[in-house]
Design a protein around this motif. Sequence first.
Motif, short mmCIF file in Angstrom:
data_model
loop_
_atom_site.label_atom_id
_atom_site.label_comp_id
_atom_site.label_asym_id
_atom_site.label_seq_id
_atom_site.Cartn_x
_atom_site.Cartn_y
_atom_site.Cartn_z
N GLN A 1 8.43 -7.96 -0.62
CA GLN A 1 8.07 -6.68 0.18
C GLN A 1 9.02 -5.70 -0.09
O GLN A 1 8.38 -4.44 -0.32
CB GLN A 1 8.11 -7.08 1.86
N ASP A 2 10.08 -5.66 -0.36
CA ASP A 2 11.25 -4.82 -0.83
C ASP A 2 10.46 -4.21 -2.16
O ASP A 2 10.41 -3.02 -2.22
CB ASP A 2 12.73 -5.11 -0.95
N ALA A 3 10.42 -4.92 -3.10
CA ALA A 3 9.66 -4.56 -4.56
C ALA A 3 8.46 -3.94 -4.41
O ALA A 3 8.11 -2.86 -4.89
CB ALA A 3 9.59 -5.80 -5.41
N LYS A 4 7.49 -4.23 -3.39
CA LYS A 4 6.26 -3.48 -3.29
C LYS A 4 6.67 -2.16 -2.74
O LYS A 4 5.87 -1.20 -3.27
CB LYS A 4 5.43 -4.40 -2.40
N ALA A 5 7.24 -1.93 -1.95
CA ALA A 5 7.62 -0.68 -1.13
C ALA A 5 8.52 0.00 -2.26
O ALA A 5 8.19 1.41 -1.96
CB ALA A 5 8.27 -1.03 0.16
N ASN A 6 9.14 -0.37 -3.16
CA ASN A 6 10.20 0.65 -3.60
C ASN A 6 10.09 0.67 -5.17
O ASN A 6 10.99 1.39 -5.64
CB ASN A 6 11.55 0.01 -3.04
N CYS A 7 9.10 -0.08 -5.52
CA CYS A 7 8.92 0.07 -7.35
C CYS A 7 8.59 1.50 -7.36
O CYS A 7 7.79 1.98 -6.73
CB CYS A 7 8.19 -1.05 -7.74
N PRO A 8 9.05 2.23 -8.36
CA PRO A 8 8.57 3.54 -8.71
C PRO A 8 7.10 3.59 -8.89
O PRO A 8 6.56 4.84 -8.33
CB PRO A 8 9.07 3.96 -10.01
N VAL A 9 6.39 2.95 -9.22
CA VAL A 9 4.86 3.09 -9.28
C VAL A 9 4.24 3.03 -7.98
O VAL A 9 3.34 3.81 -7.60
CB VAL A 9 4.19 2.16 -10.08
N SER A 10 4.70 2.06 -6.84
CA SER A 10 4.42 2.02 -5.77
C SER A 10 4.62 3.43 -4.74
O SER A 10 3.55 3.99 -4.14
CB SER A 10 4.85 0.95 -4.73
N LYS A 11 5.79 3.85 -5.18
CA LYS A 11 6.23 5.27 -4.55
C LYS A 11 5.33 6.19 -5.07
O LYS A 11 4.81 7.39 -4.45
CB LYS A 11 7.51 5.63 -4.88
N LEU A 12 4.75 6.10 -6.23
CA LEU A 12 3.73 7.29 -7.00
C LEU A 12 2.50 7.26 -6.18
O LEU A 12 1.74 8.29 -6.13
CB LEU A 12 3.62 6.98 -8.38
N LEU A 13 1.79 6.07 -5.95
CA LEU A 13 0.47 6.07 -5.46
C LEU A 13 0.06 6.33 -4.03
O LEU A 13 0.95 5.90 -3.21
CB LEU A 13 0.12 4.33 -5.88
N ASN A 14 -0.89 7.08 -3.96
CA ASN A 14 -1.38 7.41 -2.67
C ASN A 14 -2.45 6.46 -2.15
O ASN A 14 -3.36 7.13 -1.85
CB ASN A 14 -1.46 8.84 -2.39
N ALA A 15 -2.06 5.22 -2.16
CA ALA A 15 -3.30 4.45 -1.84
C ALA A 15 -2.76 3.14 -1.16
O ALA A 15 -1.66 2.81 -1.11
CB ALA A 15 -4.19 3.82 -3.24
N LYS A 16 -3.35 2.54 -0.46
CA LYS A 16 -3.17 1.23 0.48
C LYS A 16 -2.54 0.18 -0.70
O LYS A 16 -3.32 -0.19 -1.43
CB LYS A 16 -4.19 0.69 1.28
N ILE A 17 -1.59 -0.24 -0.43
CA ILE A 17 -1.02 -1.21 -1.58
C ILE A 17 -0.88 -2.73 -0.80
O ILE A 17 -0.11 -2.67 0.21
CB ILE A 17 0.23 -0.76 -2.12
N THR A 18 -1.42 -3.79 -0.96
CA THR A 18 -1.24 -5.07 -0.52
C THR A 18 -0.74 -5.98 -1.47
O THR A 18 -0.89 -5.80 -2.50
CB THR A 18 -2.67 -5.50 0.09
N LEU A 19 -0.29 -7.01 -0.84
CA LEU A 19 0.54 -8.05 -1.67
C LEU A 19 0.29 -9.53 -0.95
O LEU A 19 0.39 -9.63 0.30
CB LEU A 19 2.12 -7.79 -1.53
N ASP A 20 -0.21 -10.27 -1.88
CA ASP A 20 -0.27 -11.70 -1.39
C ASP A 20 0.90 -12.38 -2.63
O ASP A 20 0.55 -12.26 -3.74
CB ASP A 20 -1.72 -12.38 -1.86
N ALA A 21 1.73 -13.08 -1.86
CA ALA A 21 2.90 -13.64 -2.69
C ALA A 21 3.10 -15.16 -2.47
O ALA A 21 3.32 -15.29 -1.30
CB ALA A 21 4.24 -13.07 -2.54
N ARG A 22 2.84 -15.74 -3.63
CA ARG A 22 3.04 -17.34 -3.29
C ARG A 22 4.36 -17.87 -4.18
O ARG A 22 4.36 -17.66 -5.13
CB ARG A 22 1.82 -17.88 -3.86
#
Length: 141
Positions: free
Chosen positions: A117-138
């Motif tokens: 969750q931290d990587a999803k929220a804080n990677c530079p590309v996530s910060k750039l995008l103005n879209a809903k970003i979801t994650l399924d992590a297994r």
Amino acid sequence: MKRSASAAWSGGLKDGKGFISTQSGVLDNTQYGFNTRFENGPGTNPEELIGAAHAGCFTMALSGRLGEAGMTAKHLATTATVTLDKVDGGFAITAVHLQLVAQIPGASQEAFDAAAQDAKANCPVSKLLNAKITLDARLEA
């Protein structure tokens, strides 16, 4: 640090074609066009490239977060699915879904989830995008 990429285009929207190149040379006059974006023509398209950038950025960020928590991944595999929707008479990237499968010896589910969750929220590309970003992590054994 600065990195660059370039695009060239000839013709109209539907009958034209373009080429994308990157500073590194990994992409060198790679074809793109209406048929590669909205149909199944040969070449690439901006959404596919954004997906590749986001998957790579997120996965690298996750590796860093895991290291900070004392974990090392045996294998991380991420797919980023970019959604392009028609909105308000135009088009917009409205969502990115990250699909992650990870093998991390000794990782607890809680530590894995927190790092993902931290990587999803804080990677530079996530910060750039103005879209809903979801994650399924297994986490696999």
